[in-house]
Write an enzyme that holds these catalytic residues in place. Structure first.
Site, PDB file in Angstrom:
ATOM      1  N   ASP A   1      -3.786   7.395   8.133  1.00  0.00           N
ATOM      2  CA  ASP A   1      -4.657   6.960   8.759  1.00  0.00           C
ATOM      3  C   ASP A   1      -4.651   5.649   9.263  1.00  0.00           C
ATOM      4  O   ASP A   1      -5.168   4.680   9.376  1.00  0.00           O
ATOM      5  CB  ASP A   1      -5.417   6.212   7.258  1.00  0.00           C
ATOM      6  CG  ASP A   1      -4.945   5.376   6.177  1.00  0.00           C
ATOM      7  OD1 ASP A   1      -3.587   4.558   7.085  1.00  0.00           O
ATOM      8  OD2 ASP A   1      -4.988   4.555   5.616  1.00  0.00           O
TER       9      ASP A   1
ATOM     10  N   SER B   1       0.946  -1.069  -0.107  1.00  0.00           N
ATOM     11  CA  SER B   1       0.283  -0.003   0.097  1.00  0.00           C
ATOM     12  C   SER B   1       0.837   1.309   0.016  1.00  0.00           C
ATOM     13  O   SER B   1       0.395   2.451  -0.485  1.00  0.00           O
ATOM     14  CB  SER B   1      -0.586   0.477   0.868  1.00  0.00           C
ATOM     15  OG  SER B   1      -0.265   0.244   2.473  1.00  0.00           O
TER      16      SER B   1
ATOM     17  N   HIS C   1      -0.218   4.226   7.273  1.00  0.00           N
ATOM     18  CA  HIS C   1       0.237   5.028   5.882  1.00  0.00           C
ATOM     19  C   HIS C   1       0.380   6.506   6.311  1.00  0.00           C
ATOM     20  O   HIS C   1      -0.023   7.084   7.699  1.00  0.00           O
ATOM     21  CB  HIS C   1      -0.957   4.817   5.217  1.00  0.00           C
ATOM     22  CG  HIS C   1      -1.008   3.393   4.844  1.00  0.00           C
ATOM     23  ND1 HIS C   1      -2.636   2.967   5.070  1.00  0.00           N
ATOM     24  CD2 HIS C   1      -0.590   2.971   3.961  1.00  0.00           C
ATOM     25  CE1 HIS C   1      -2.903   1.403   4.580  1.00  0.00           C
ATOM     26  NE2 HIS C   1      -1.490   1.467   4.062  1.00  0.00           N
TER      27      HIS C   1
END
Ligand SMILES: *[C@@H]1O[C@H](CO)[C@@H](O)[C@H](O)[C@H]1NC(C)=O
Length: 376
Positions: free
Chosen positions: A347, A43, A350
């Site tokens: 969040d 991610s 991240h």
């Protein structure tokens, strides 16, 4: 930190460097052009593959709704961020378009493709699911998106990019391959059922897998690779919340990070650098740059510049550091900070766009002067 040269100055330098005398005069300023970028990872690098993969598995995905993308793109793009990722800043700086996510984009990969998927691991799913089926329908992480699966996607794209071996060597020889981050998910998915010591025992398997995948990219013709190390996992808000009851002696008194999780990352990074050293020795014509993901984040954790506590995330639910496994960023009960650029974490694990920019500047200084970064 290597600050990027302002655009006008870089253009001037490029003009100067176009004569060979100037190149000799500035050996550390070899400015190289790239035709395309190919990216693999999780991610931290995914520019929009995860919405496709999570849909296959019917897995809940918060990143497809606001406020994801609110700082830069003005809409959710599938990035786990309020704006641009490190890979976006790299593409911008090299004068290339943002990398199209391989699974979501309808063609047009001449300038590069991104195979990174949120939640991806280095190791194959079989390692985690103990032989249980992990095909579509089994909505259990990790999903079937490991590094070798991403390589299969790359290999399936290849025939549309180049025909002969020679053509492919030329194309990939002018491309930048960005590998990683890989590792954080391998370890964090395992922490539910295993001790940190047990997790530490398979770090060499993770590194061997990354190293073998890099070999495969080199066989395809990659000549310039950037390989990212692991983040300081012990400073990551979800890990800090997961081990909220840790012994006070387990925290670094200076930073508030969990010592053994950071030590795991340091161990991973040191084995990775040894593996890259071996790869360089085997392939002297290939440039392999180690991209430090650990120290730039530590610098930000220790910097007084961040609003409040460095671990308090910008977007999340009620609770410690605003990280709440039941209330995700974008949920009705969640809140978003006013100024994401004053925060380190977006969040959870991240990072905000501002943090990504800081790290990208560091990586770009190594990409733009690989000689000084032939690090060990
Ligand atoms: C994972 O995906 C790859 C590539 O699409 C496929 O070859 C493999 O069979 C899949 N593995 C599982 C366990 O679903």
């Amino acid at each position: 930190m290597g600050k990027l040269l302002p655009c006008a100055v870089s253009l001037l330098l490029l003009a100067l460097l176009s004569s060979s005398e100037s190149v000799a005069a500035f050996p550390s300023l070899r400015v190289r052009g790239y035709d395309s970028i190919f990216s693999f990872g999780d991610s931290f690098a995914d520019t929009g593959n995860n919405p496709v993969v999570f849909r296959w598995y019917s897995v809940f995905n918060p990143v497809t709704r606001p406020p994801y993308g609110s700082t830069f793109f003005g809409r959710p793009t599938g990035r786990n961020c309020d704006g641009r990722l490190i890979i976006d800043f790299i593409a911008e700086s090299l004068g290339l378009p943002f990398l199209p996510p391989f699974l979501a984009h309808d063609g047009g990969f001449r300038r590069g493709a991104n195979f990174a998927v949120g939640g991806a691991t280095a190791l194959d799913v079989g390692f985690f699911h103990d032989g249980e089926p992990a095909g579509p329908g089994a909505s259990q992480f990790p999903l079937n998106t490991s590094f070798s699966v991403q390589l299969q996607w790359f290999e399936s794209l290849k025939p549309s990019l180049c025909g002969t071996t020679q053509e492919c060597r030329e194309l990939f020889g002018r491309s930048l391959f960005v590998v990683g981050e890989f590792g954080f998910n391998d370890y964090s998915f395992s922490l539910g059922g295993k001790s940190i010591q047990q997790v530490r025992s398979f770090v060499p398997d993770v590194i061997r897998t990354i190293s073998m995948a890099i070999e495969r990219l080199i066989k395809h013709g990659a000549t310039r690779l950037v390989v990212a190390g692991m983040i300081p996992a012990g400073c990551s808000p979800p890990i800090l919340v997961m081990f909220a009851d840790a012994d006070p002696a387990g925290y670094d008194p200076r930073t508030g990070c969990l010592k053994d999780m950071n030590e795991l990352a340091i161990h991973h990074n040191s084995l990775l650098r040894e593996a890259l050293h071996d790869l360089r020795a085997e392939h002297p014509d290939v440039e392999i740059i180690y991209a430090d993901f650990f120290n730039p984040i530590m610098e930000m954790v220790e910097s007084p510049g961040f609003e409040g506590d460095a671990f308090t995330i910008c977007c999340g639910g009620p609770g410690r550091y605003h990280y709440n496994q039941e209330v995700w960023c974008g949920d009705p009960g969640a809140t978003t900070c006013k100024d994401p650029s004053a925060r380190l974490f977006w969040d959870g694990v991240h990072l905000t766009e501002a943090a990504n920019r800081y790290i990208a500047d560091d990586w770009l200084s190594s990409i733009n002067s690989p000689a000084s970064a032939s690090n060990l």
